[in-house]
Design an enzyme around this catalytic site. Sequence first.
Site, mmCIF file in Angstrom:
data_model
loop_
_atom_site.group_PDB
_atom_site.id
_atom_site.type_symbol
_atom_site.label_atom_id
_atom_site.label_comp_id
_atom_site.label_asym_id
_atom_site.label_seq_id
_atom_site.Cartn_x
_atom_site.Cartn_y
_atom_site.Cartn_z
ATOM 1 N N GLY A 120 1.739 21.463 76.163
ATOM 2 C CA GLY A 120 2.306 20.320 75.856
ATOM 3 C C GLY A 120 2.954 19.457 76.611
ATOM 4 O O GLY A 120 4.048 18.610 76.435
ATOM 5 N N ARG A 177 -2.764 10.617 59.875
ATOM 6 C CA ARG A 177 -4.758 10.253 60.308
ATOM 7 C C ARG A 177 -5.472 10.948 58.903
ATOM 8 O O ARG A 177 -5.464 11.448 57.866
ATOM 9 C CB ARG A 177 -4.972 10.753 61.484
ATOM 10 C CG ARG A 177 -3.734 11.974 61.948
ATOM 11 C CD ARG A 177 -4.178 12.449 63.250
ATOM 12 N NE ARG A 177 -2.673 12.134 63.351
ATOM 13 C CZ ARG A 177 -2.314 12.707 64.739
ATOM 14 N NH1 ARG A 177 -3.371 12.631 66.317
ATOM 15 N NH2 ARG A 177 -1.374 12.453 65.496
ATOM 16 N N ASP A 246 -9.243 13.094 63.657
ATOM 17 C CA ASP A 246 -8.034 12.980 63.768
ATOM 18 C C ASP A 246 -7.404 11.228 64.647
ATOM 19 O O ASP A 246 -5.906 11.317 65.349
ATOM 20 C CB ASP A 246 -7.587 14.007 64.907
ATOM 21 C CG ASP A 246 -8.486 14.183 65.976
ATOM 22 O OD1 ASP A 246 -9.885 13.639 66.378
ATOM 23 O OD2 ASP A 246 -7.736 14.344 66.866
#
Length: 481
Positions: A120, A177, A246
């Site tokens: 992350g 999206r 995406d």
Amino acid sequence: MPIFNFDNSYLQLSDKFYREVKPNPAPHPELLLLNKDLMKDLDLEVLDENELVKILSGNGIVEDSQPIAQAYAGHQFGHFTMLGDGRAILLGEHLTESNLRFDIQLKGAGQTPFSRRGDGKAAVKPMLREFLMSEAMHNLGVPTSRSLAVIITGEPVYRETVLDGAVLTRVMSSHIRVGTFEFARYFGGIEEVRELMNYTINRHFPELNDAQNPALALLEKVMDLQMDLIVNWLRIGFIHGVMNTDNTSIPGETFDYGPCAFMGIYNPETVFSSIDRDGRYAFGNQPNIIKWNLSRWAETLLSLIDPDEKKAIELATEKINSFDEIFTQKWWEMMFAKLGISNPKPGDDDLVNELLRLMELHQKDYTNTFTYLRMPEIFDENQFFLDEKFEAWIQKWKSRIKLENGGTNFAFELMKKQNPVLIPRNYYVEKALDEAEKSDFLFFHSFLDLLKTPYEFLPEMKEFLQTPDEFDSNYMTFCGT
């Protein structure tokens, strides 16, 4: 007085669409870059920089912020997979004084439930790259995400080597999206798709609420936005590099600046992405890919277009099948404008095609060729290989633009608006990033300043119009962001 004016309308959606998550605190945050122009655009006033750093590093949750990671899915290089914000955390939706709504998202602020095996985190160089490229695109007049700040976290990030960690603050009109709709269809059902569609229309296209068939109207509206976006990319020589579903924004904004680059020598097959080994996302294939992505999106809307599946497929297919004709028309208008032609006449298409053939044959720079037509004096003598065919083409083109209303001067004004003199050429982007990574921001800032006026030639731009021979032929970009 709070720095941000947060609202959280996305939380009105079913909690399937997101997970509540808190950013990882940064041990020693320091402000590396702050976009003061964007601060003004967002009506943000910072009285305490330490407070801003605290918020944008993940060390403090501001009033009315309810941080979330968004769920989505996507076709990556044609293969469907479950995804989600793996290292992006949405702090909230900031409302400006004129009630415009913008997502404020931290990128690299730690793990989320969608991180899979990732940490992350993000490193400094890719975050600086996104800052530089997104601001360049904004100044080129292309709809795009923008970058508000880059903050170094004071902790290491482990990749192939140990790197300095950073968090980027990304701003978009929303992060909805094609992949968000794919998630709703594949991991929810018709009610989730309906819920997302209604939210999207209310947030971005409220005029479509009055449409006879809102789902079909939404498909048509977004298809038009996507066509305009890709035409803009082709106008300036931009290659996104990873046009997965995406990364296809419903509001029609460019985002995700990992393996993106600008084309130098004109070649429709140009690819700079290390992971695009088959040229799926090559410069000239971008229209085909956006049509493919829109087809995947249309599939998610079928049940809302018409309860009769056969009828829904017919209506959606009719819309998608109109893509080629509409896109081609938009592309021709753009290419004519790049040559200073606003009122096309028979034979103008031959003029465009011949120029593109000559550029490809003689390996001429895409951006510089159009600049040369208007301002040959800014280039060194013999820089352009002018064979007899090219000389003949130039004479034909000069004769043609004299016929425009307003003549050559009007044509040149039109060309100036369409053709940037300066683009973020790959060599100088890497130079700026390499030096900034070593804490020398002198070149980074001077380059970024020049990129604020890409359509206006300044003498100090001249050195940025060329790159070392063969640099682009060996250049690769990576999914570092």
